[in-house]
Design a protein around this motif. Structure first.
Motif, PDB file in Angstrom:
ATOM      1  N   ILE A   6     -55.580  -5.783  -6.211  1.00  0.00           N
ATOM      2  CA  ILE A   6     -54.523  -6.684  -6.697  1.00  0.00           C
ATOM      3  C   ILE A   6     -53.637  -7.101  -5.520  1.00  0.00           C
ATOM      4  CG2 ILE A   6     -54.437  -5.741  -9.048  1.00  0.00           C
ATOM      5  CD1 ILE A   6     -51.640  -4.764  -6.806  1.00  0.00           C
TER       6      ILE A   6
ATOM      7  N   PRO B  69     -43.430  -7.919  -6.791  1.00  0.00           N
ATOM      8  CA  PRO B  69     -43.288  -7.423  -5.426  1.00  0.00           C
ATOM      9  C   PRO B  69     -43.955  -6.072  -5.231  1.00  0.00           C
ATOM     10  CG  PRO B  69     -41.280  -6.924  -6.630  1.00  0.00           C
ATOM     11  CD  PRO B  69     -42.192  -7.661  -7.575  1.00  0.00           C
TER      12      PRO B  69
ATOM     13  N   TYR C  28     -36.511  -6.097   4.960  1.00  0.00           N
ATOM     14  CA  TYR C  28     -37.691  -6.929   4.685  1.00  0.00           C
ATOM     15  C   TYR C  28     -37.511  -8.246   5.427  1.00  0.00           C
ATOM     16  CZ  TYR C  28     -38.613  -3.599   0.927  1.00  0.00           C
ATOM     17  OH  TYR C  28     -38.872  -2.454   0.217  1.00  0.00           O
ATOM     18  N   ARG C  29     -38.501  -8.643   6.198  1.00  0.00           N
ATOM     19  CA  ARG C  29     -38.349  -9.835   7.025  1.00  0.00           C
ATOM     20  C   ARG C  29     -39.368 -10.926   6.712  1.00  0.00           C
ATOM     21  NH1 ARG C  29     -35.202  -9.587  11.283  1.00  0.00           N
ATOM     22  NH2 ARG C  29     -36.517 -11.001  12.490  1.00  0.00           N
ATOM     23  N   SER C  30     -40.367 -10.601   5.907  1.00  0.00           N
ATOM     24  CA  SER C  30     -41.426 -11.575   5.651  1.00  0.00           C
ATOM     25  C   SER C  30     -41.649 -11.776   4.160  1.00  0.00           C
ATOM     26  CB  SER C  30     -42.731 -11.085   6.285  1.00  0.00           C
ATOM     27  OG  SER C  30     -43.814 -11.867   5.824  1.00  0.00           O
ATOM     28  N   VAL C  31     -42.017 -12.994   3.789  1.00  0.00           N
ATOM     29  CA  VAL C  31     -42.344 -13.292   2.391  1.00  0.00           C
ATOM     30  C   VAL C  31     -43.561 -12.466   1.957  1.00  0.00           C
ATOM     31  CG1 VAL C  31     -43.870 -15.267   2.896  1.00  0.00           C
ATOM     32  CG2 VAL C  31     -42.644 -15.184   0.723  1.00  0.00           C
ATOM     33  N   PHE C  32     -44.384 -12.073   2.936  1.00  0.00           N
ATOM     34  CA  PHE C  32     -45.581 -11.298   2.590  1.00  0.00           C
ATOM     35  C   PHE C  32     -45.288  -9.805   2.380  1.00  0.00           C
ATOM     36  CE2 PHE C  32     -47.193 -15.118   4.768  1.00  0.00           C
ATOM     37  CZ  PHE C  32     -47.896 -15.658   3.705  1.00  0.00           C
ATOM     38  N   ASP C  33     -44.051  -9.401   2.675  1.00  0.00           N
ATOM     39  CA  ASP C  33     -43.615  -8.061   2.248  1.00  0.00           C
ATOM     40  C   ASP C  33     -43.391  -8.065   0.735  1.00  0.00           C
ATOM     41  OD1 ASP C  33     -43.523  -7.135   4.853  1.00  0.00           O
ATOM     42  OD2 ASP C  33     -41.390  -7.575   5.105  1.00  0.00           O
ATOM     43  N   ILE C  34     -43.142  -9.252   0.175  1.00  0.00           N
ATOM     44  CA  ILE C  34     -42.825  -9.376  -1.252  1.00  0.00           C
ATOM     45  C   ILE C  34     -44.063  -9.809  -2.039  1.00  0.00           C
ATOM     46  CG2 ILE C  34     -41.288 -10.470  -2.941  1.00  0.00           C
ATOM     47  CD1 ILE C  34     -39.823  -8.794  -0.774  1.00  0.00           C
ATOM     48  N   ILE C  35     -44.715 -10.873  -1.567  1.00  0.00           N
ATOM     49  CA  ILE C  35     -45.972 -11.328  -2.180  1.00  0.00           C
ATOM     50  C   ILE C  35     -47.089 -10.711  -1.335  1.00  0.00           C
ATOM     51  CG2 ILE C  35     -47.323 -13.327  -2.960  1.00  0.00           C
ATOM     52  CD1 ILE C  35     -44.586 -13.084  -4.335  1.00  0.00           C
ATOM     53  N   GLY C  36     -47.404  -9.483  -1.603  1.00  0.00           N
ATOM     54  CA  GLY C  36     -48.346  -8.699  -0.823  1.00  0.00           C
ATOM     55  C   GLY C  36     -47.842  -7.269  -0.739  1.00  0.00           C
ATOM     56  N   PRO C  37     -48.590  -6.348  -0.245  1.00  0.00           N
ATOM     57  CA  PRO C  37     -49.925  -6.536   0.310  1.00  0.00           C
ATOM     58  C   PRO C  37     -51.006  -6.653  -0.756  1.00  0.00           C
ATOM     59  CG  PRO C  37     -49.372  -4.205   0.338  1.00  0.00           C
ATOM     60  CD  PRO C  37     -48.163  -4.931  -0.204  1.00  0.00           C
ATOM     61  N   VAL C  38     -52.163  -7.172  -0.317  1.00  0.00           N
ATOM     62  CA  VAL C  38     -53.362  -7.065  -1.155  1.00  0.00           C
ATOM     63  C   VAL C  38     -53.827  -5.626  -1.022  1.00  0.00           C
ATOM     64  CG1 VAL C  38     -55.765  -7.784  -1.383  1.00  0.00           C
ATOM     65  CG2 VAL C  38     -54.002  -9.475  -0.904  1.00  0.00           C
TER      66      VAL C  38
ATOM     67  N   GLY D 170     -42.725  -1.632  -2.365  1.00  0.00           N
ATOM     68  CA  GLY D 170     -43.550  -2.818  -2.172  1.00  0.00           C
ATOM     69  C   GLY D 170     -44.600  -2.667  -1.088  1.00  0.00           C
TER      70      GLY D 170
ATOM     71  N   GLU E 188     -40.326 -18.419   7.249  1.00  0.00           N
ATOM     72  CA  GLU E 188     -41.464 -17.576   7.662  1.00  0.00           C
ATOM     73  C   GLU E 188     -42.024 -18.072   9.001  1.00  0.00           C
ATOM     74  OE1 GLU E 188     -42.146 -14.944   5.795  1.00  0.00           O
ATOM     75  OE2 GLU E 188     -43.909 -14.248   6.883  1.00  0.00           O
TER      76      GLU E 188
END
Lengths: 293, 220
Positions: free
Chosen positions: A110, A114, B3-13, B127, A27
């Motif tokens: 929330i 994923p 998908y290029r970012s971990v925040f595409d997976i854990i996210g969005p809020v 996602g 990242e």
């Protein structure tokens, strides 16, 4: 950048680093961001997850349709008062997974993990592990990076969309991500994380997306419950040294191809499966009126 | 890789209940709003696939309108977006389309303010991640995840080079670039995803270049 699970595990072994660290470093390098920025963004997401799970356990949440709400709280109360059959840790994960999804259905805030429809599994298992394993704050954050690493591979090689791949792509992906993260937190190896992911996802293959009245409620909330329990069992199997005969990447590929051949009535259109049962249709009429198609 | 970012997976809020149908829809609406650059007075949403079948249950309608109003995915005003639209003089309609497109979660947004009009096709790929597939008849691929500029220009030699040179002078790095046109020698579109936000001065200079007709930017 790792493109699949095999490459991810290889990078961990070559560099003697845990999966979470590989994800954090990727990242940083891909997006040119500092470690602090990335960690604090994940901390914010963790905070959202904590608030959502707690809200669902404490409050009597209710969705706009009235189809879901209050079951996470009900299960939590049952656990406190009874000698349960499946045990405290298991039901702790399950109740918090359900609670999170009930908050989601009630249009609460929330963090997608994923997706929103599968947002209960990763936090539910994480907060159960918090009580069971007593992790540091850093380990809690790392749990989310491990989940993210496996979700990243699935999203790029298969799908995390119920409309594209059915519920196996949503709760199936989430359960695999959670299983892998539990293993790292419990002290397992990267290879064991991959095994846990494979075992967990294998048991969700073919799961259709058939939301009653098109709402992210029935059966989504309870599927999150079973996604969480499935992740715990898969993690224990992997930690026991049990291996999936089919490698993780091939399981992901199988999931993708199953999704491709799934009829559209079973991919989030609300036209098949449970949505098409007499009771499912009746709920739809009650909620949207008899004129709804 | 999509998908290029971990925040595409854990996210969005986000405000529930669906990452693809609520958060994704809000993001498509928001990109449309940024590209239109001003407050629209009307919008028509044409929904395809799963969007058409389940948009009410998933709050897709509420989210699209929220996006057009400029709300982010976690904006608490989202659930009341219809009321906010009314207060802001925005009228809107929804149309369920039968056609089967490549991706099941697709929306065609037509919007305007009585003076200008715009048409955009957006896809929610899962996602909460989205792609813009078409803008005013041009095919393109825009994720909305990076700052980007769109340059409408005449299809003449040297125009692409002059835009790239101007960006280089401003020390702006190009991450992804696409050029498309409807017909040779007529109007063309450049889509340029960049690493950092582009300042007003650079925007002005770009819009003054020969053969350049319009420059728009969107940012994260």
């Amino acid at each position: 950048m790792f493109r699949n699970v095999e490459e991810l595990v290889q990078m961990c072994e070559d560099q003697q680093l845990p999966i979470s660290e590989i994800m954090i470093q990727q990242e940083m390098s891909v997006h040119g961001r500092s470690r602090d920025e990335i960690i604090s963004q994940m901390e914010r997401n963790l905070g959202v997850m904590e608030r959502a799970a707690n809200r669902g356990i404490v409050e009597q949440v209710r969705s706009v349709s009235g189809l879901t709400g209050g079951d996470g709280k009900k299960l939590n109360e049952y656990m406190q008062l009874n000698d349960t059959l499946s045990g405290h840790v298991m039901l702790d994960a399950v109740s918090k997974a359900m609670a999170t999804n009930e908050v989601n259905a009630a249009m609460g805030t929330i963090c997608a993990t994923p997706t929103a429809g599968s947002a209960g599994v990763v936090p539910g298992t994480l907060f159960a592990m918090k009580e069971k394993l007593n992790p540091t704050h850093e380990q809690m954050i790392r749990y989310l990076f491990v989940s993210g690493a496996f979700g990243f591979v699935i999203a790029n090689n298969a799908s995390i969309s119920g409309a594209a791949g059915g519920c196996q792509a949503e709760v199936g992906s989430a359960t695999g991500m959670a299983a892998a993260a539990i293993v790292e937190m419990a002290g397992g190896t990267p290879k064991q994380s991959a095994q846990a992911m494979a075992i967990a996802l294998k048991n969700m293959l073919g799961l259709v997306c058939d939301p009653v009245a098109g709402l992210v409620e029935v059966p989504c909330v309870k599927r999150n419950a079973f996604g969480a329990s499935n992740a715990l069992v898969a993690a224990d199997l992997a930690l026991a040294g049990i291996e999936s005969r089919i490698p993780c990447d091939e399981v992901i590929d199988a999931m993708y191809r199953i999704g491709e051949t799934m009829p559209s009535t079973l991919r989030e259109t609300g036209e098949g499966g449970l949505a098409a049962t007499p009771t499912g249709k009746r709920y739809k009429e009650q909620i949207f009126g008899a004129s709804s198609k | 890789m999509k998908y290029r970012s971990v925040f595409d997976i854990i996210g969005p809020v986000m405000i529930g209940p669906s990452s693809s149908h609520t958060a994704g829809a809000a993001r498509i609406g928001l990109v449309a709003r940024q590209l239109f650059e001003k407050k629209p007075t009307w919008a028509a949403f044409h929904l395809y696939g799963s969007f058409a079948k389940t948009y009410q249950g998933h709050g897709t309608d509420v989210a699209l309108v929220g996006g057009i109003l400029g709300f982010e995915t976690d904006d608490q005003r989202m659930t009341e977006s219809f009321q906010h639209a009314k207060d802001n003089g925005l009228s809107f309609t929804f149309h369920e389309e039968e056609a089967q497109l490549d991706h099941p979660n697709t929306v065609r947004i037509r919007m305007g303010d009585g003076k200008d009009e715009m048409e955009l096709v957006g896809v929610s790929i899962g996602g909460g991640k989205v792609e813009v597939k078409e803008l005013n008849g041009f095919d393109l691929r825009l994720s909305g995840n990076h700052p980007a500029i769109l340059v409408v220009h005449d299809d003449r030699y040297g125009t692409i080079a002059s835009v790239a040179t101007k960006l280089a002078q401003s020390e702006i790095n190009i991450g992804h670039m696409e050029v498309s046109r409807k017909e040779q020698g007529k109007e063309a579109l450049m889509v340029i995803e960049v690493d950092q936000n582009i300042d007003i001065q650079t925007m002005k200079e770009l819009s003054k270049l020969e053969h350049v007709k319009k420059v728009t930017k969107i940012h994260e």
